[in-house]
Design a protein around this motif. Structure first.
Motif, PDB file in Angstrom:
ATOM      1  N   LEU A 138      -2.348  -5.668   1.885  1.00 57.94           N
ATOM      2  CA  LEU A 138      -1.486  -5.411   0.996  1.00 57.94           C
ATOM      3  C   LEU A 138      -2.408  -6.259  -0.513  1.00 57.94           C
ATOM      4  N   LEU A 139      -3.142  -7.345  -0.015  1.00 56.24           N
ATOM      5  CA  LEU A 139      -3.959  -8.091  -1.084  1.00 56.24           C
ATOM      6  C   LEU A 139      -4.852  -7.312  -1.654  1.00 56.24           C
ATOM      7  N   THR A 140      -5.547  -6.332  -0.592  1.00 60.10           N
ATOM      8  CA  THR A 140      -6.789  -5.576  -0.984  1.00 60.10           C
ATOM      9  C   THR A 140      -6.187  -4.323  -1.735  1.00 60.10           C
ATOM     10  N   ALA A 141      -5.165  -4.078  -1.745  1.00 60.95           N
ATOM     11  CA  ALA A 141      -4.676  -2.733  -2.312  1.00 60.95           C
ATOM     12  C   ALA A 141      -4.173  -3.268  -3.976  1.00 60.95           C
ATOM     13  N   GLY A 142      -3.918  -4.432  -4.046  1.00 58.14           N
ATOM     14  CA  GLY A 142      -3.874  -4.919  -5.577  1.00 58.14           C
ATOM     15  C   GLY A 142      -4.963  -5.088  -6.167  1.00 58.14           C
ATOM     16  N   VAL A 143      -6.200  -5.604  -5.372  1.00 50.82           N
ATOM     17  CA  VAL A 143      -7.584  -5.530  -5.983  1.00 50.82           C
ATOM     18  C   VAL A 143      -7.810  -3.798  -6.523  1.00 50.82           C
ATOM     19  N   LEU A 144      -7.499  -3.088  -5.683  1.00 49.14           N
ATOM     20  CA  LEU A 144      -7.832  -1.495  -5.632  1.00 49.14           C
ATOM     21  C   LEU A 144      -7.138  -0.874  -7.063  1.00 49.14           C
ATOM     22  N   ALA A 145      -5.848  -1.582  -7.081  1.00 47.47           N
ATOM     23  CA  ALA A 145      -5.006  -0.908  -8.275  1.00 47.47           C
ATOM     24  C   ALA A 145      -5.478  -1.510  -9.551  1.00 47.47           C
ATOM     25  N   LEU A 173      -3.100   4.538  -8.084  1.00 47.30           N
ATOM     26  CA  LEU A 173      -2.909   4.012  -6.735  1.00 47.30           C
ATOM     27  C   LEU A 173      -1.467   4.129  -6.424  1.00 47.30           C
ATOM     28  N   PHE A 174      -0.538   3.932  -7.253  1.00 51.69           N
ATOM     29  CA  PHE A 174       0.611   4.163  -6.911  1.00 51.69           C
ATOM     30  C   PHE A 174       0.895   5.619  -6.465  1.00 51.69           C
ATOM     31  N   THR A 175       0.578   6.749  -7.260  1.00 54.09           N
ATOM     32  CA  THR A 175       0.816   8.027  -6.751  1.00 54.09           C
ATOM     33  C   THR A 175       0.175   8.351  -5.395  1.00 54.09           C
ATOM     34  N   ILE A 176      -1.207   7.763  -5.199  1.00 52.67           N
ATOM     35  CA  ILE A 176      -1.837   7.994  -3.996  1.00 52.67           C
ATOM     36  C   ILE A 176      -1.051   7.406  -2.842  1.00 52.67           C
ATOM     37  N   GLY A 177      -0.655   6.299  -3.087  1.00 56.47           N
ATOM     38  CA  GLY A 177       0.417   5.526  -2.065  1.00 56.47           C
ATOM     39  C   GLY A 177       1.525   6.403  -1.543  1.00 56.47           C
ATOM     40  N   VAL A 178       2.007   6.834  -2.691  1.00 57.16           N
ATOM     41  CA  VAL A 178       3.535   7.534  -2.277  1.00 57.16           C
ATOM     42  C   VAL A 178       3.200   9.017  -1.356  1.00 57.16           C
ATOM     43  N   ILE A 179       2.065   9.697  -2.120  1.00 56.63           N
ATOM     44  CA  ILE A 179       1.851  10.961  -1.392  1.00 56.63           C
ATOM     45  C   ILE A 179       1.233  10.780  -0.014  1.00 56.63           C
ATOM     46  N   GLY A 180       0.419   9.532   0.178  1.00 56.17           N
ATOM     47  CA  GLY A 180       0.071   9.309   1.594  1.00 56.17           C
ATOM     48  C   GLY A 180       1.145   8.970   2.443  1.00 56.17           C
ATOM     49  N   PHE A 181       2.232   8.267   1.993  1.00 53.80           N
ATOM     50  CA  PHE A 181       3.350   7.876   2.534  1.00 53.80           C
ATOM     51  C   PHE A 181       4.132   9.366   3.080  1.00 53.80           C
ATOM     52  N   ALA A 182       4.085  10.154   2.155  1.00 59.55           N
ATOM     53  CA  ALA A 182       4.791  11.549   2.495  1.00 59.55           C
ATOM     54  C   ALA A 182       4.092  12.298   3.850  1.00 59.55           C
ATOM     55  N   LEU A 183       2.779  12.420   3.547  1.00 56.41           N
ATOM     56  CA  LEU A 183       2.044  13.035   4.578  1.00 56.41           C
ATOM     57  C   LEU A 183       1.953  12.294   5.807  1.00 56.41           C
ATOM     58  N   THR A 184       1.757  11.075   5.792  1.00 55.26           N
ATOM     59  CA  THR A 184       1.943  10.329   7.155  1.00 55.26           C
ATOM     60  C   THR A 184       3.389  10.252   8.010  1.00 55.26           C
ATOM     61  N   SER A 185       4.443  10.308   6.993  1.00 61.09           N
ATOM     62  CA  SER A 185       5.752  10.505   7.554  1.00 61.09           C
ATOM     63  C   SER A 185       5.763  11.850   8.302  1.00 61.09           C
ATOM     64  N   THR A 186       5.264  12.907   7.880  1.00 59.42           N
ATOM     65  CA  THR A 186       5.283  14.092   8.170  1.00 59.42           C
ATOM     66  C   THR A 186       4.542  14.059   9.613  1.00 59.42           C
ATOM     67  N   LEU A 190      -1.183   4.228   9.161  1.00 54.65           N
ATOM     68  CA  LEU A 190      -1.687   4.780   8.271  1.00 54.65           C
ATOM     69  C   LEU A 190      -0.545   4.636   7.095  1.00 54.65           C
ATOM     70  N   GLN A 191       0.705   5.056   7.470  1.00 57.23           N
ATOM     71  CA  GLN A 191       1.857   4.885   6.987  1.00 57.23           C
ATOM     72  C   GLN A 191       2.246   3.494   6.235  1.00 57.23           C
ATOM     73  N   GLY A 192       1.732   2.140   6.981  1.00 59.04           N
ATOM     74  CA  GLY A 192       1.974   1.132   6.649  1.00 59.04           C
ATOM     75  C   GLY A 192       0.850   0.672   5.288  1.00 59.04           C
ATOM     76  N   ILE A 193      -0.325   1.601   5.616  1.00 57.38           N
ATOM     77  CA  ILE A 193      -1.395   1.315   4.511  1.00 57.38           C
ATOM     78  C   ILE A 193      -0.942   1.916   3.098  1.00 57.38           C
ATOM     79  N   SER A 194      -0.498   3.023   3.466  1.00 66.08           N
ATOM     80  CA  SER A 194       0.370   3.978   2.133  1.00 66.08           C
ATOM     81  C   SER A 194       1.512   3.028   1.533  1.00 66.08           C
ATOM     82  N   ALA A 195       2.195   2.225   2.333  1.00 60.62           N
ATOM     83  CA  ALA A 195       3.089   1.490   1.804  1.00 60.62           C
ATOM     84  C   ALA A 195       2.766   0.331   0.848  1.00 60.62           C
ATOM     85  N   ALA A 196       1.766  -0.073   1.328  1.00 61.01           N
ATOM     86  CA  ALA A 196       1.015  -1.331   0.904  1.00 61.01           C
ATOM     87  C   ALA A 196       0.357  -0.933  -0.560  1.00 61.01           C
TER      88      ALA A 196
END
Length: 517
Positions: free
Chosen positions: A77-84, A92-105, A122-128
């Motif tokens: 979560l903290l690292t995701a904040g730095v990347l943002a 990063l928000f868009t990447i996270g949401v798309i990643g969440f959709a793909l991993t859910s599938t 990987l879904q948890g990383i997307s959520a972060a």
């Protein structure tokens, strides 16, 4: 938070600001994404028996279905904040949401334990990613007093999503199967991506330094230590693997602290933890989350495997927790206008502990009608704690550190779920083993077969075998759940004590600082 934005927030007029339509849409989109990721933290609770039966999973495997998501979410979560900050909030928000959709599938299409657990991680990383970037967008898109209101609404939605998960999961599992509990994320995520185009609140700072060593050490330490805790019920606390993981994880986390202390651009500013109220708020949040959400997983399994409820019925059976939680979660923030943070948080944790006590007397034939009042009390207490403890965490640090403080506080919730499920799962497995020891001694069965029965019962798979009746197995799991309730009550009591000793009214702190000045 930059110095400029912090100054802007402090100098803003006290009156309530009117939000623009674009700001309202931003809040709706970011809160919706947080709700989707929060629901997936707990939606698996009612789906676990079906997942376990379909994929023939062990207790450790089922725990990893829950923990892999929460663990990776909290670890990055903290690292995701730095990347943002470096690459842009909206990107990063868009990447996270798309990643969440793909991993859910991928989760929904999984045919084996390994693929499912990796996809959950990987879904948890997307959520972060979507959480960190989403909150950053809110901070940038809502200057002045509107920021506090927006973050308050966001926090309420995020908290409610955790308790709505089991009910929604029950509806989906019963009507379409456990895989649809994850497939439903695909259209929801695509709708969020479509609605997020052109929203305000974007930002980018290519000068934000990275801390790859901090990321590596923190993530590795948490992964290794948690694996040891989860493996303990099956392998034993004294096994070389478990002991090695616990020691290795402790060493890695100690090295993380040393690296952050000496680093020029640390991932985590350790000076935050020198503030007693901040550390106390995090510890209070950690223990109450471990208590509340750690129990939910095993209670959902009990309703289905012992009481014979369907997944939908199990979700409905948890309504006495969910509905009061929905009422008291926003109420907790309002009570801070009249009562101190310590008072509200201590009261909420104490009420939670009281609500757990009746669960320590459960029997395999206990009626839901007798259980419901205790669940109501549990929901009331769990909801009251959420907003005040987050307010205490953010109010205990300087304005220029609010962003980092928020990131750390948000990472505590999933880590509390991880530890709660892992530790309480160990408690349940040990009690199940103890309850079945005498019945197993009366049947002709070897040690390996006996261990397999214990592991199956601990995972909620109750099948009469080797002369053991279904009633015996129901009683064994129920006995394990009562021990879990005792453990959860103890954690809630610890949360109340920590809040009482470490949290103080914000105005009282201000007066004290003024007096010292």
């Amino acid at each position: 938070m930059t110095e400029e934005s912090a100054t802007e927030s402090r100098d803003s007029p006290p009156q309530t600001e009117r939000w623009l339509p674009a700001q309202k849409r931003l809040l709706a989109v970011v809160a919706a994404a947080a709700g989707i990721s929060g629901i997936d933290t707990t939606i698996v609770n009612v789906a676990l028996p079906h997942i376990g039966a379909d994929l023939k999973m062990s207790l450790a495997g089922l725990q990893w279905v829950v923990d892999a998501y929460s663990l990776l979410y909290g670890a990055v979560l903290l690292t995701a904040g730095v990347l943002a900050d470096r690459y842009g909030y909206r990107k990063l928000f868009t990447i996270g949401v798309i990643g969440f959709a793909l991993t859910s599938t991928v989760i929904a299409l999984s045919q084996g334990e390994g693929v499912l657990v990796v996809a959950r991680a990987l879904q948890g990383i997307s959520a972060a990613a979507l959480t960190s970037a989403g909150m950053a967008q809110l901070a940038a898109g809502f200057p002045g007093t509107g920021r506090a209101r927006a973050l308050g609404i966001y926090t309420t939605v995020a908290s409610l999503s955790f308790v709505i998960g089991p009910l929604l999961g029950g509806v989906l599992v019963d009507s379409a199967g456990w895989r649809w509990a994850f497939l439903i994320n695909l259209p929801l995520c695509l709708a969020v991506v479509a609605a997020s185009r052109g929203l305000p609140g974007d930002h980018r700072s290519t000068h934000r330094p990275m801390d790859p060593m901090g990321l590596l050490l923190s993530a590795a330490g948490l992964l290794v230590m948690t694996y040891g805790v989860i493996a303990a019920p099956e392998r034993g606390w004294g096994s070389p693997l478990v002991v090695g993981c616990l020691i290795g994880g402790s060493v890695l986390l100690a090295l993380f602290v040393m690296a952050e202390h000496r680093g020029r651009h640390p991932l985590l500013d350790l000076r935050l933890f020198r503030v007693p109220a901040y550390s106390g708020a995090l510890l209070t949040l950690f223990t109450i989350v471990a208590s509340f959400f750690g129990l939910m997983m095993f209670l959902a399994i009990w309703f289905q495997q012992v009481r014979g409820y369907s997944a939908l019925q199990a979700g409905l059976a948890l309504l006495p927790i969910i509905l009061p939680f929905m009422v008291t979660a926003p109420l907790g923030a309002r009570l801070l206008k009249r009562f101190s943070t310590a008072s509200v948080t201590t009261a909420g944790s104490t009420i939670t502990a009281i609500g757990l006590l009746p669960l320590t007397t459960l029997h395999s034939d206990s009626s839901w009608l007798l259980l419901a009042p205790a669940l109501v009390v549990l929901g009331v207490g769990g909801g009251l704690v959420q907003a005040p403890v987050m307010s205490a965490a953010l109010g205990a640090v300087p304005a220029e550190q609010a962003g980092l403080a928020s990131g750390v506080a948000n990472s505590v919730r999933p880590l509390g779920i991880v530890v709660g499920v892992a530790v309480l799962g160990t408690v349940l497995a040990q009690r199940v083993s103890s309850s079945l020891q005498e019945p197993l001694a009366t049947v002709d069965i070897d040690g390996d077969a006996a261990s397999e029965i214990i592991h199956s019962v601990s995972a909620g798979r109750l099948e009469a075998t080797h002369g053991l009746s279904f009633q015996m197995l129901q009683d064994a799991y129920t006995s394990g759940l009562t021990s879990v309730a005792w453990g959860s009550a103890a954690l809630a009591a610890c949360s109340a004590l920590i809040a009482l000793l470490t949290l103080r009214n914000r105005s009282a702190q201000a007066q004290e600082e003024k007096h010292k000045a």
